[in-house]
Design a protein around this motif. Structure first.
Motif, PDB file in Angstrom:
ATOM      1  N   ALA A   1       0.815  -1.216   0.000  1.00 59.88           N
ATOM      2  CA  ALA A   1       0.000   0.000   0.000  1.00 59.88           C
ATOM      3  C   ALA A   1       0.853   1.272   0.000  1.00 59.88           C
ATOM      4  O   ALA A   1       0.438   2.289  -0.554  1.00 59.88           O
ATOM      5  N   ALA A   2       2.039   1.193   0.575  1.00 59.74           N
ATOM      6  CA  ALA A   2       2.892   2.391   0.641  1.00 59.74           C
ATOM      7  C   ALA A   2       3.323   2.832  -0.755  1.00 59.74           C
ATOM      8  O   ALA A   2       3.276   4.025  -1.076  1.00 59.74           O
ATOM      9  N   THR A   3       3.732   1.895  -1.610  1.00 59.50           N
ATOM     10  CA  THR A   3       4.152   2.306  -2.951  1.00 59.50           C
ATOM     11  C   THR A   3       2.947   2.608  -3.840  1.00 59.50           C
ATOM     12  O   THR A   3       3.050   3.416  -4.761  1.00 59.50           O
ATOM     13  N   ALA A   4       1.795   2.007  -3.534  1.00 55.50           N
ATOM     14  CA  ALA A   4       0.572   2.383  -4.259  1.00 55.50           C
ATOM     15  C   ALA A   4       0.208   3.834  -3.926  1.00 55.50           C
ATOM     16  O   ALA A   4      -0.145   4.620  -4.815  1.00 55.50           O
ATOM     17  N   ALA A   5       0.319   4.194  -2.661  1.00 60.29           N
ATOM     18  CA  ALA A   5       0.040   5.583  -2.249  1.00 60.29           C
ATOM     19  C   ALA A   5       1.036   6.541  -2.888  1.00 60.29           C
ATOM     20  O   ALA A   5       0.654   7.624  -3.362  1.00 60.29           O
ATOM     21  N   LEU A   6       2.297   6.148  -2.941  1.00 62.32           N
ATOM     22  CA  LEU A   6       3.306   6.968  -3.610  1.00 62.32           C
ATOM     23  C   LEU A   6       2.936   7.141  -5.083  1.00 62.32           C
ATOM     24  O   LEU A   6       3.045   8.242  -5.628  1.00 62.32           O
ATOM     25  N   GLY A   7       2.476   6.078  -5.714  1.00 56.37           N
ATOM     26  CA  GLY A   7       2.049   6.151  -7.115  1.00 56.37           C
ATOM     27  C   GLY A   7       0.917   7.144  -7.306  1.00 56.37           C
ATOM     28  O   GLY A   7       0.900   7.905  -8.277  1.00 56.37           O
TER      29      GLY A   7
END
Length: 151
Positions: A55-61
């Protein structure tokens, strides 16, 4: 004040429409989850590691998606201030801007990023061009033109 609102609103609308299209297309075509689509945006910065970040890299995306779209809106606003035709004819100007944005993103930004090349699926490419024209370029142009006629 109008400039900031135009750039932020145009960027937010374009960014959300673009990511909604990508998530919908790849969900229907290949069953890809929205998280994976957002991670693919983050891959431009993080490379393949973005797909391990949950979820952290999805949020960054998502943040990167909105930053890029807002940057596009800022560019349109700056150019439209100097070229009044873009204010008088925002639909045509936005369509042209959308085509240019597609070309820059796919032939300059993505190749220079840490992301792998995008899909060459003809349906994806064709619809992506339409989306850049109608759902990215035109909303940005309309928001900027409205602000520039008010200032």
């Amino acid at each position: 004040m109008y400039a900031v609102l135009a750039i932020l609103s145009g960027g937010a609308i374009a960014g959300m429409l673009d990511i909604a299209f990508a998530c919908t297309f790849w969900s229907i075509k290949a069953g890809v989850a929205p998280t994976r689509i957002l991670q693919s945006v983050a891959a431009g910065l993080l490379g393949a590691a973005s797909f391990q970040g949950g979820a952290a890299t999805a949020a960054l995306g998502m943040v990167l998606q909105l930053v890029i779209a807002t940057g596009m809106a800022a560019v349109y606003y700056a150019v439209a201030r100097r070229w009044p035709l873009l204010v008088r004819r925002p639909v045509a100007g936005g369509a042209g801007f959308g085509l240019a944005a597609y070309a820059v993103m796919n032939y300059v930004v993505v190749p220079l990023s840490a992301a792998r090349p995008g899909s060459h699926d003809p349906l994806w490419v064709g619809l992506s061009i339409v989306v850049h024209v109608a759902l990215i370029g035109v909303p940005i142009a309309l928001a900027c033109a409205r602000a520039l006629t008010r200032r």
